[in-house]
Design a protein around this motif. Structure first.
Motif, PDB file in Angstrom:
ATOM      1  N   UNK A   5       0.835  -1.209   0.000  1.00  0.00           N
ATOM      2  CA  UNK A   5       0.000   0.000   0.000  1.00  0.00           C
ATOM      3  C   UNK A   5       0.866   1.254   0.000  1.00  0.00           C
ATOM      4  N   UNK A   6       1.887   1.238   0.861  1.00  0.00           N
ATOM      5  CA  UNK A   6       2.779   2.400   0.936  1.00  0.00           C
ATOM      6  C   UNK A   6       3.613   2.495  -0.327  1.00  0.00           C
TER       7      UNK A   6
ATOM      8  N   UNK B  49       2.774   1.535  -3.203  1.00  0.00           N
ATOM      9  CA  UNK B  49       1.918   1.996  -4.294  1.00  0.00           C
ATOM     10  C   UNK B  49       1.864   3.517  -4.362  1.00  0.00           C
ATOM     11  N   UNK B  50       1.584   4.179  -3.228  1.00  0.00           N
ATOM     12  CA  UNK B  50       1.412   5.634  -3.290  1.00  0.00           C
ATOM     13  C   UNK B  50       2.742   6.376  -3.292  1.00  0.00           C
TER      14      UNK B  50
ATOM     15  N   UNK C 125      -1.518   2.846 -14.683  1.00  0.00           N
ATOM     16  CA  UNK C 125      -0.786   2.571 -13.465  1.00  0.00           C
ATOM     17  C   UNK C 125      -0.816   1.080 -13.172  1.00  0.00           C
TER      18      UNK C 125
ATOM     19  N   UNK D 258      -1.194  -1.677 -10.349  1.00  0.00           N
ATOM     20  CA  UNK D 258      -1.765  -1.733  -9.008  1.00  0.00           C
ATOM     21  C   UNK D 258      -1.077  -2.841  -8.219  1.00  0.00           C
TER      22      UNK D 258
ATOM     23  N   UNK E  65      -1.016  -3.452  -5.045  1.00  0.00           N
ATOM     24  CA  UNK E  65      -1.810  -4.083  -3.993  1.00  0.00           C
ATOM     25  C   UNK E  65      -2.688  -5.183  -4.573  1.00  0.00           C
TER      26      UNK E  65
ATOM     27  N   UNK F 226      -7.738  -0.418   5.688  1.00  0.00           N
ATOM     28  CA  UNK F 226      -6.562   0.432   5.899  1.00  0.00           C
ATOM     29  C   UNK F 226      -6.416   1.450   4.767  1.00  0.00           C
ATOM     30  N   UNK F 227      -6.611   0.981   3.526  1.00  0.00           N
ATOM     31  CA  UNK F 227      -6.506   1.887   2.376  1.00  0.00           C
ATOM     32  C   UNK F 227      -7.585   2.958   2.441  1.00  0.00           C
TER      33      UNK F 227
ATOM     34  N   UNK G  86     -13.167   0.354  -0.840  1.00  0.00           N
ATOM     35  CA  UNK G  86     -12.134  -0.532  -1.391  1.00  0.00           C
ATOM     36  C   UNK G  86     -12.029  -1.811  -0.570  1.00  0.00           C
TER      37      UNK G  86
ATOM     38  N   UNK H 205     -11.800  -5.244  -2.484  1.00  0.00           N
ATOM     39  CA  UNK H 205     -10.651  -6.121  -2.254  1.00  0.00           C
ATOM     40  C   UNK H 205     -11.074  -7.458  -1.681  1.00  0.00           C
TER      41      UNK H 205
END
Lengths: 187, 322
Positions: free
Chosen positions: A27-28, A30-31, A43, A45, A47, A73-74, A85, A89
């Protein structure tokens, strides 16, 4: 019967923790890393790719639960509606987990499952966003983005899938996990 | 496998119900989880800041090593020197780029007499890629607060939508939920700029239908309590609606979302409205102004908004943007 269930449950807890931790790192990544690369066309993905791979290796239960946890969390880390999400997910994790048994048969299955999960997940994000909030993308853009995400996922799968399979075997402490799974399933 | 499927089916049903419950709660109450969000934001923001700090030098090193030296046998020392120098060059380029950005930002802030806190973008969007937000590495401890204006050397970036101690989330002007008060250059007519058309298009709505909006007109922020005035937004590329009670037009923003790096958060507003002086000076006379013998020149100086005349020849005294 019960002691077998117990021993497999302890393995499960460890699997859940590792899966969720891995996805949180993704997650981290990714951003902070992937989103800054400016990949052509759209992009990747990270995750969704990792979630689909984990589900394919560990099955629908692990996929759904870890997908839900990381989705929450996201959502908490974003500014859109809480839970959207998480919904996408956990459904992606469950659906990919269902084809777990077919993954050993052919190389095409993991590629198709993980690529398809990226496409479906990206479309799912776009759909839930347009339902619960203001639409950030038009339909055509969403489809293009989903297909690009699928292509990147397919490109990444040959690296991620064997790596996580090996990691999963080491984690469960069994040299050949598939035979163990079959034996348990036969009961 | 049978036991697994039944149990996992129960679990997925429970999870979907939980997800819908979360969505309903959050959708109805708006900010039901702001406390939890704050905790997650500050925790993840710290990690993201660290990751950015680590990955930037690695990226530079990789790019400096990307040119393979084929004559390994020649002199390892030369190769090492070369790599070191290349890295230094890359570093210098990076430092030069950064200082140029910082200088440009400083220049813009000085023109508008804004007090600006510079910050770096440490994360783009969210995991699903549907939010038009960026995370920056300045927070409440630096004076950043919710609703502050964020700009860079080119113009308006967005507004702060949430802030923790050391990070803040900026909602970009192209976000569908973003709505910014704007006015046309040289007028005081109020309009609004909204996002939702993708990263490189904004929608401008002018509330006064009697004024003719033209392609090429430039927009600055109108300014309000928490929003500084005079920040350049963009230039009108297409007028889409000429009937009805308002005018709408497509706007190309000055800021390109894809290359955001250094931004500034306006923490102190100027005492007076900076007007149009933040806009870059325009290449003035598109038509050669030969008709100088206009006898009533001082009377025509006052700009009358909303007269509907084209701004070029009607005001001969206003060559530059002032």
């Amino acid at each position: 019967m019960w002691d077998i269930a117990d021993s497999s449950d302890t393995v499960r807890v460890r699997t859940f923790v590792v899966a969720i931790a891995l996805l949180a790192v993704a997650l981290i990544g990714q951003v902070s890393i992937v989103a800054r690369l400016g990949l052509p066309g759209g992009r990747l993905d990270l995750v969704l790719v990792l979630l689909a791979t984990i589900s394919l290796i560990e099955g629908p239960l692990v996929g759904a639960v870890s997908g839900f946890a990381v989705g929450v969390l996201a959502d908490l880390a974003s500014s859109h509606v809480l839970g959207q999400s998480a919904l996408v997910m956990c459904l992606v994790g469950y659906a990919v987990g269902l084809v777990m048994d077919a993954a050993d048969r052919s190389v095409v299955v993991p590629l198709a499952a993980i690529g398809g999960a990226s496409v479906a997940g990206t479309l799912g994000y776009a759909a839930t966003t347009s339902i619960f909030g203001a639409a950030a993308l038009t339909g055509g853009e969403a489809v293009v983005r989903a297909l690009v995400a699928g292509v990147y996922a397919v490109l990444l799968t040959p690296f991620v899938f064997p790596l996580l399979t090996a990691g999963s075997r080491r984690l469960s402490g069994r040299p050949r996990q598939s035979s163990g799974r079959l034996r348990r399933g036969a009961r | 496998m049978g036991r697994d499927t039944r149990r996992s089916r129960l679990v997925i049903i429970a999870l979907v119900i939980a997800a819908f419950a979360l969505i309903t709660l959050d959708y109805k109450t708006g900010r039901s989880a702001s406390g939890a969000r704050g905790v997650v934001h500050s925790a993840l923001g710290g990690v993201e800041d660290g990751v950015s700090a680590v990955t930037r030098p690695i990226g530079r090193t990789v790019s400096s090593l990307a040119h393979p030296n084929r004559y390994h046998d020649r002199a390892d020392r030369l190769a090492q020197d070369n790599t070191g120098l290349r890295r230094q060059l890359a570093d210098n380029a990076e430092i030069g780029r950064m200082s140029k950005q910082l200088g440009d930002l400083r220049l813009l802030a000085d023109k508008g007499q804004y007090s600006v806190v510079p910050a770096k973008v440490i994360a783009v969007g969210d995991a699903t890629g549907t939010d038009w937000t960026v995370t920056i590495n300045a927070g409440r401890d630096d004076g950043v607060d919710i609703d502050k204006t964020v700009l860079n050397a080119d113009g308006l970036v967005g507004t702060v939508s949430s802030a923790t101690a050391h990070t803040a989330v900026v909602r970009l002007a192209c976000d569908p939920n973003s709505r910014v008060g704007a006015r046309l250059e040289r007028t005081q007519l109020l309009g609004a700029v909204a996002g939702g058309q993708g990263p490189s298009t904004l929608t401008f709505t002018l509330y006064d239908a009697s004024f003719r909006v033209q392609k090429g007109d430039r927009l600055v922020t109108f300014g309000s309590m928490d929003y500084v005035a005079g920040v350049p937004i963009g230039v009108i590329t297409k007028v889409t609606d000429v009937g009805g009670l308002s005018r709408t037009a497509e706007v190309k923003p000055y800021v390109s979302v894809g290359t955001l790096d250094l931004v500034g958060v306006v923490v102190g507003r100027p005492a007076t409205d900076p007007g149009d002086r933040l806009l870059a000076p325009q290449p003035v006379p598109t038509q050669p102004v030969p008709a100088q013998p206009v006898p009533t020149s001082p009377a025509a100086q006052t700009p009358v908004p909303g007269t509907g005349t084209s701004p070029g020849p009607a005001r001969p005294g206003q060559g530059g943007t002032g």
